[in-house]
Design an enzyme around this catalytic site. Structure first.
Site, short mmCIF file in Angstrom:
data_model
loop_
_atom_site.label_atom_id
_atom_site.label_comp_id
_atom_site.label_asym_id
_atom_site.label_seq_id
_atom_site.Cartn_x
_atom_site.Cartn_y
_atom_site.Cartn_z
N ASP A 2 6.37 -6.16 -43.63
CA ASP A 2 6.21 -7.36 -42.82
C ASP A 2 7.08 -7.26 -41.57
O ASP A 2 8.20 -6.75 -41.62
CB ASP A 2 6.61 -8.59 -43.65
CG ASP A 2 6.11 -9.88 -43.03
OD1 ASP A 2 6.75 -10.35 -42.05
OD2 ASP A 2 5.10 -10.42 -43.49
N TYR A 37 -1.28 -22.40 -33.84
CA TYR A 37 -1.46 -20.98 -33.55
C TYR A 37 -1.23 -20.70 -32.07
O TYR A 37 -0.47 -19.79 -31.70
CB TYR A 37 -2.86 -20.54 -33.96
CG TYR A 37 -3.28 -19.20 -33.40
CD1 TYR A 37 -2.66 -18.03 -33.81
CD2 TYR A 37 -4.29 -19.11 -32.43
CE1 TYR A 37 -3.03 -16.79 -33.28
CE2 TYR A 37 -4.66 -17.89 -31.91
CZ TYR A 37 -4.03 -16.73 -32.33
OH TYR A 37 -4.39 -15.52 -31.81
N ARG A 46 -17.58 -19.61 -25.46
CA ARG A 46 -16.52 -18.62 -25.62
C ARG A 46 -16.78 -17.43 -24.70
O ARG A 46 -17.91 -17.21 -24.26
CB ARG A 46 -16.42 -18.14 -27.08
CG ARG A 46 -16.01 -19.22 -28.08
CD ARG A 46 -14.59 -19.67 -27.89
NE ARG A 46 -14.18 -20.66 -28.87
CZ ARG A 46 -14.27 -21.98 -28.70
NH1 ARG A 46 -14.78 -22.46 -27.59
NH2 ARG A 46 -13.83 -22.81 -29.64
#
Length: 303
Positions: free
Chosen positions: A51, A140, A202
């Site tokens: 990680d 996010y 998008r």
């Protein structure tokens, strides 16, 4: 030249590793495999299952002495960030800070940081340029923007050269999730795809073009923020219609309301990247879709 790629077993990371190898870079792969797929890893490339927030990451830098870092590892789901903002912050902000700390300590020449078009929110002027107003709508986007600030401050304070690449909507073969993958998988299974609104737009960029952008930003002496995009605005409804035509599968989409944190319109100018990084997308949307369909058609067939 040795490059450490974080998130190397992920969708974008696996393409970046392969593109680096084609350019004869020495590559070190790192991924915690929480969302990455071990099958995406390239044989004979040293791999560390770890990680990015781990204190053990220092040992990787000490053993491998990377000259460059391409930092792609992240919690990348808008929806997950809204449910668990603490986890999102830990991965995207604390993890990035750990990478930057070690880049400084081990005198890495340049760090490439993967950011997102989500930092722009719902822009009033399109196409969006790098200097456009920033307005995060999700945790996010906020964690990515905060990480950007750390990247910039490390360059200003310590001279750690960096490029921040704000990706538009990346798609292509091997993607685990995303609007193109979701609709395509439903079509190939003969099921009705779920479309949230459909009118939202998008800017879709093919993953192979993104991989090239990462390498170009690594090779360039330029630093700063760059949009990596196709500069083409496409609605989700148009995505469905194009996929339906290319696959020859006709269904009745299920329409639902737009979800919290989702952006209504998005298209990014890529002029700065073209000029400064000598990069430009080479795949049209249809060309990218055809390669993506060909890949998934090996695994699924319509009923």
């Amino acid at each position: 030249m040795k490059v450490l790629v974080t998130g190397a077993a992920g969708f974008i990371g696996s393409y970046v590793v392969r593109a680096l190898l084609l350019e004869n870079y020495s590559v070190i792969a790192l991924d915690n495999l929480s969302t990455g797929n071990e099958g995406n890893l390239v044989e004979n490339v040293p791999f560390y299952k770890m990680d990015i927030t781990s204190s053990e990451l220092e040992a990787v830098f000490r053993i491998e002495s990377p000259e460059y870092v391409i930092h792609l590892a992240a919690q990348s789901s808008v929806l997950n960030s809204m449910v668990n903002p603490m986890e999102d912050c830990h991965a995207n902000l604390v993890g990035t800070l750990n990478i930057l700390r070690l880049c400084k300590q081990f005198e890495v020449k340049k760090c490439i940081f993967a950011s997102t078009a989500a930092v722009y929110g719902n822009p009033s002027i399109l196409p969006v340029k790098e200097e456009s107003k920033l307005a995060t709508l999700s945790f996010y986007a906020l964690s990515k923007l905060s990480a950007e600030k750390y990247v910039q401050l490390y360059e200003n304070l310590f001279g750690l050269k960096s490029c921040i690449l704000r990706f538009s909507n990346v798609y292509g073969p091997m993607q685990a999730s995303g609007v193109v993958t979701s609709i395509l998988n439903r079509l190939l299974e003969g099921e009705d795809p779920v479309i949230f609104d459909g009118n939202q737009t998008r800017d879709f960029i093919y993953v192979k073009d993104v991989a090239v952008a990462c390498i170009q930003s690594l090779m360039s002496d330029k630093t700063g923020v760059f949009n990596i995009s196709s500069s083409t605005e496409i609605s989700i409804q148009e995505v469905y219609e194009e996929l339906s035509e290319l696959t020859g599968v006709q269904t009745q989409p299920i329409y639902e309301s737009l979800r919290d944190g989702e952006i209504e319109r998005s298209v990014l100018s890529n002029e700065k990247a073209k000029i400064n990084l000598a990069w430009r997308p080479t795949y049209s949307f249809v060309e990218g879709l055809k390669e993506t369909i060909q890949y998934y058609s090996f695994f699924k067939k319509p009923n």
